[in-house]
Design a protein around this motif. Sequence first.
Motif, mmCIF file in Angstrom:
data_model
loop_
_atom_site.group_PDB
_atom_site.id
_atom_site.type_symbol
_atom_site.label_atom_id
_atom_site.label_comp_id
_atom_site.label_asym_id
_atom_site.label_seq_id
_atom_site.Cartn_x
_atom_site.Cartn_y
_atom_site.Cartn_z
ATOM 1 N N ARG A 277 6.099 -71.530 -36.792
ATOM 2 C CA ARG A 277 6.871 -72.686 -36.605
ATOM 3 C C ARG A 277 6.753 -73.693 -37.888
ATOM 4 O O ARG A 277 5.803 -74.138 -38.222
ATOM 5 C CB ARG A 277 6.468 -73.422 -35.474
ATOM 6 N N PRO A 278 7.964 -73.878 -38.335
ATOM 7 C CA PRO A 278 8.130 -74.667 -39.590
ATOM 8 C C PRO A 278 7.766 -76.048 -39.465
ATOM 9 O O PRO A 278 8.082 -76.576 -38.455
ATOM 10 C CB PRO A 278 9.159 -74.345 -40.286
ATOM 11 N N PRO A 279 7.110 -76.788 -40.407
ATOM 12 C CA PRO A 279 6.562 -78.234 -40.012
ATOM 13 C C PRO A 279 7.983 -78.993 -40.379
ATOM 14 O O PRO A 279 8.087 -80.094 -39.644
ATOM 15 C CB PRO A 279 5.785 -78.671 -41.076
ATOM 16 N N HIS B 152 13.838 -70.734 -38.694
ATOM 17 C CA HIS B 152 14.080 -71.211 -37.209
ATOM 18 C C HIS B 152 13.076 -72.277 -36.671
ATOM 19 O O HIS B 152 11.971 -72.247 -36.836
ATOM 20 C CB HIS B 152 13.764 -69.938 -36.211
ATOM 21 N N ALA B 153 13.671 -73.464 -36.239
ATOM 22 C CA ALA B 153 12.817 -74.583 -36.082
ATOM 23 C C ALA B 153 12.012 -74.163 -34.894
ATOM 24 O O ALA B 153 10.854 -74.852 -34.799
ATOM 25 C CB ALA B 153 13.843 -75.825 -35.399
ATOM 26 N N ALA B 154 12.302 -73.194 -34.102
ATOM 27 C CA ALA B 154 11.356 -73.070 -32.669
ATOM 28 C C ALA B 154 10.276 -72.171 -33.104
ATOM 29 O O ALA B 154 9.350 -71.891 -32.399
ATOM 30 C CB ALA B 154 12.178 -72.544 -31.686
#
Length: 297
Positions: free
Chosen positions: A115-117, A127-129
């Motif tokens: 999950r990216p910061p 993907h944000a999630a």
Amino acid sequence: MKAIIAFALAAACGPALATLNIFACTPEWGALAQELGGDKASVYTATTALQDPHRIEARPSLIARARRADLVVCTGAELEVGWLPQVLGQSGNEKIQAGRPGYFEAASAVELIERPPRVDRSLGDVHAAGNPHLHLDPRNISRVAHALAARMSELDAQGAPYFAARARAFQERWREATARWEREAGPLKDLPLVTYHKDLSYLFAWLGMRNAGTLEPKPGLPPSTAYLAELLAALRRAPARAVVRSAYQDPRGADWLAQQAGLPSVMLPYTVGGSARASDLFGLYDDTIARLLAVAR
């Protein structure tokens, strides 16, 4: 009249008609839905193993299929964000819209990794999630199977005992197969491999392999000549054992890098249908591990 009655009785005693019309976004979920649904599910899979699941055209044929669906089974976590909302919106089918019982996301049943910061366009297609390519860890398949069987039973209460029995049988076979795969894959631990995209991250995490480089400079961006030259230089300093890519990815960059670095170029099926052997979920893992073991020995 007797003939008509006899025909009706034969039909009633014969195999049950499919009661759930399922629209699966990708082959792995189509295969899982069929494992759980058996004769009481009619499964349509919207994509193939040779298509990039991020980039699918919302064709009229997909919209027509969604219009008739009782249940949509997709990955979620924004994997299908480029096409699924359009298909669902134009289908006019209220029961499969997001938030309704007829809409199921596999990502809701598992813990996503990577999950990216933060998320912005400079990072590429992130993907944000978290990483949505969750099906290449068999433990995730088991979790999704449990949740999906429950959803199918919710939609078809009459078929619930049937779905539950099939789910139990699948989970037992899957546990045995997972234990076997983990034994067979022992030599893959710490194996350094170059990948094309982040679509193999769950496989790497499960088996303890190491990513020695990625052909995409950023997720979703094709490798440039300059970037491949940099990657080649890095590999000469810290060699890998192979360059691997998924069946749907362009082989040219991977083949060039492998040739220049003196490494094998390995295609992995990625999902059901990605190779002749990967004809179902069990074959997908059998073939994937066999192809990796061939370069590990």
